[in-house]
Design a protein around this motif. Structure first.
Motif, mmCIF file in Angstrom:
data_model
loop_
_atom_site.group_PDB
_atom_site.id
_atom_site.type_symbol
_atom_site.label_atom_id
_atom_site.label_comp_id
_atom_site.label_asym_id
_atom_site.label_seq_id
_atom_site.Cartn_x
_atom_site.Cartn_y
_atom_site.Cartn_z
ATOM 1 N N ALA A 62 -4.145 -0.360 0.669
ATOM 2 C CA ALA A 62 -3.940 0.288 1.972
ATOM 3 C C ALA A 62 -2.546 0.904 1.988
ATOM 4 O O ALA A 62 -1.550 0.211 1.747
ATOM 5 C CB ALA A 62 -4.098 -0.726 3.105
ATOM 6 N N LEU A 63 -2.475 2.203 2.287
ATOM 7 C CA LEU A 63 -1.214 2.928 2.217
ATOM 8 C C LEU A 63 -0.899 3.631 3.527
ATOM 9 O O LEU A 63 -1.785 4.162 4.192
ATOM 10 C CB LEU A 63 -1.272 3.981 1.100
ATOM 11 N N THR A 64 0.382 3.632 3.875
ATOM 12 C CA THR A 64 0.854 4.401 5.017
ATOM 13 C C THR A 64 2.223 4.963 4.661
ATOM 14 O O THR A 64 2.643 4.887 3.501
ATOM 15 C CB THR A 64 0.880 3.544 6.293
ATOM 16 N N PHE A 65 2.954 5.510 5.643
ATOM 17 C CA PHE A 65 4.143 6.287 5.305
ATOM 18 C C PHE A 65 5.468 5.614 5.623
ATOM 19 O O PHE A 65 6.499 6.021 5.104
ATOM 20 C CB PHE A 65 4.071 7.662 5.987
ATOM 21 N N ALA A 70 3.545 -0.120 8.020
ATOM 22 C CA ALA A 70 2.941 -1.104 7.126
ATOM 23 C C ALA A 70 3.115 -2.514 7.682
ATOM 24 O O ALA A 70 2.186 -3.340 7.634
ATOM 25 C CB ALA A 70 3.570 -0.997 5.735
ATOM 26 N N ALA A 71 4.316 -2.794 8.229
ATOM 27 C CA ALA A 71 4.569 -4.123 8.801
ATOM 28 C C ALA A 71 3.675 -4.375 10.006
ATOM 29 O O ALA A 71 3.164 -5.488 10.205
ATOM 30 C CB ALA A 71 6.040 -4.245 9.193
ATOM 31 N N GLU A 72 3.466 -3.332 10.841
ATOM 32 C CA GLU A 72 2.604 -3.480 12.005
ATOM 33 C C GLU A 72 1.168 -3.762 11.577
ATOM 34 O O GLU A 72 0.487 -4.625 12.158
ATOM 35 C CB GLU A 72 2.642 -2.208 12.856
ATOM 36 N N MET A 73 0.693 -3.067 10.553
ATOM 37 C CA MET A 73 -0.655 -3.286 10.061
ATOM 38 C C MET A 73 -0.806 -4.707 9.523
ATOM 39 O O MET A 73 -1.785 -5.404 9.786
ATOM 40 C CB MET A 73 -0.991 -2.266 8.967
ATOM 41 N N ARG A 74 0.205 -5.146 8.771
ATOM 42 C CA ARG A 74 0.167 -6.503 8.202
ATOM 43 C C ARG A 74 0.182 -7.553 9.309
ATOM 44 O O ARG A 74 -0.528 -8.562 9.243
ATOM 45 C CB ARG A 74 1.357 -6.694 7.260
ATOM 46 N N THR A 88 3.765 1.247 1.591
ATOM 47 C CA THR A 88 3.996 2.685 1.629
ATOM 48 C C THR A 88 3.714 3.305 0.264
ATOM 49 O O THR A 88 3.643 2.613 -0.756
ATOM 50 C CB THR A 88 5.453 2.995 2.012
ATOM 51 N N PHE A 89 3.575 4.630 0.243
ATOM 52 C CA PHE A 89 3.407 5.341 -1.020
ATOM 53 C C PHE A 89 4.601 5.086 -1.944
ATOM 54 O O PHE A 89 4.426 4.881 -3.149
ATOM 55 C CB PHE A 89 3.269 6.843 -0.769
ATOM 56 N N HIS A 90 5.803 5.100 -1.381
ATOM 57 C CA HIS A 90 6.987 4.882 -2.211
ATOM 58 C C HIS A 90 7.031 3.450 -2.743
ATOM 59 O O HIS A 90 7.428 3.220 -3.892
ATOM 60 C CB HIS A 90 8.260 5.198 -1.418
#
Length: 342
Positions: A62-65, A70-74, A88-90
């Motif tokens: 699962a990727l975001t920017f 990402a922390a909110e999703m987790r 994130t992608f990076h």
């Protein structure tokens, strides 16, 4: 407008479109999620549904920017996120560079150049190569980054008949040599180098076996390299779900390519497209005004948001002579609404 908008966290059951986005887990899926349509909830419920369907957490990417997103999703997933590759992608790029550093000819301990360090390297390169850019380090850094995010390497630039592009190619080649000497990478490398990594058949097979399902949030913000990475990793018929909104594509200035979302169905012919158009954030007058305005965009997917919160007060347009007066009136309006119990 303040009285007509609320949180998109309004308690709600999944509507039919949201449920379709949650339950369609196989093959390419494009979820066009309009503003306030419960996108984040759909993403988290989709992941929960995948896990409940027997898909192992470690098979999901699962990727975001942003680290914040990402922390909110987790946080929303809680323990369900344990074992997932979520970030994130990076962050993914750095993980892959460290894991497969030998295939990329990188040292085991990779150092990442921050902006000031990157500028120092580019300044050194500019001092050794006489060009029309002189010592405009910020401009050179910006132009090099833009070219790389479009998938252009030093060789392609130097083969150009355009003098500026040729010069950028020379500078990029010297810059890459400097980074190699330092055993360092920059932030663009974290997107660019994983794509070259997938040219190794063994690595590609390994990563495809590892991540059988991928989900990308804010897909309208992806650039050319990120699209190519996802396309190569998952294949044209892979289990790739992307969520985004072409009407919220505003980062073209930093390399985002709106065509990635507009042409997703052409790039992934077996794709199923699902539109989330029920808005849970604003009342009808605000949405009507927004719909009328955004309908003028020439490059977009046709969709019309509808207000799940019903009617409200008409939108008022106010024009101010300067920023300070505008801020003062907004604050006064907030205070008035609070006194009224809003």
């Amino acid at each position: 407008m303040l009285a007509g908008c609320g949180s998109d966290e309004v308690a709600m059951q999944l509507n039919p479109q949201q449920r379709a986005a949650v339950e369609q887990i196989d093959g390419p899926v494009l979820v066009l999620a309009g503003a306030g349509s419960g996108k984040t909830r759909v993403i988290t419920e989709r992941i929960r549904h995948m896990l409940a369907s027997g898909i192992p957490a470690d098979a999901i990417l699962a990727l975001t920017f942003t680290n914040k997103a990402a922390a909110e999703m987790r946080e929303r997933l809680g323990g369900a996120a344990e074992g997932m590759s979520l970030g994130t992608f990076h962050g993914l790029g750095l993980r892959l560079l460290r894991e497969f550093h030998e295939e990329l000819g990188l040292p085991g301990q990779i150092s990442i150049l921050d902006q000031s360090e990157q500028n120092a390297v580019i300044r050194r390169v500019c001092s050794r190569v006489r060009t029309q850019f002189g010592q405009q380090v910020d401009l050179v850094a910006s132009e090099l980054s833009a070219a790389r995010n479009e998938g252009l390497d030093a060789e392609a630039l130097q083969n150009s008949d355009n003098e500026i592009q040729y010069t950028l190619g020379v500078l990029m080649s010297r810059y890459n040599e400097e980074k190699k000497t330092l055993g360092a990478v920059d932030f663009d490398d974290l997107i660019e180098r994983p794509l070259t990594l997938l040219e190794h058949p063994d690595v590609l097979r390994q990563l495809r076996a590892r991540w059988r399902y991928a989900l990308v949030d804010e897909y309208q913000d992806t650039n050319t390299l990120q699209f190519q990475f996802l396309r190569r990793l998952m294949g044209a018929d892979g289990n790739l779900c992307v969520v985004g909104d072409d009407d919220q594509s505003i980062y073209g200035w930093r390399g985002a390519d709106q065509r990635n979302i507009l042409e997703f169905e052409r790039q992934f012919p077996s794709c199923q497209a699902i539109y989330l158009t029920a808005n849970y954030r604003c009342k009808a007058p605000i949405l009507d005004a927004a719909n009328q305005l955004i309908a003028n965009n020439r490059h977009r997917k046709e969709k019309q948001l509808t207000a799940a919160r019903g009617d409200g007060q008409p939108v008022r347009l106010q024009i101010f002579s300067d920023n300070e007066l505008e801020a003062e009136v907004v604050v006064q309006e907030i205070a008035r609404l609070q006194r009224a119990g809003v």
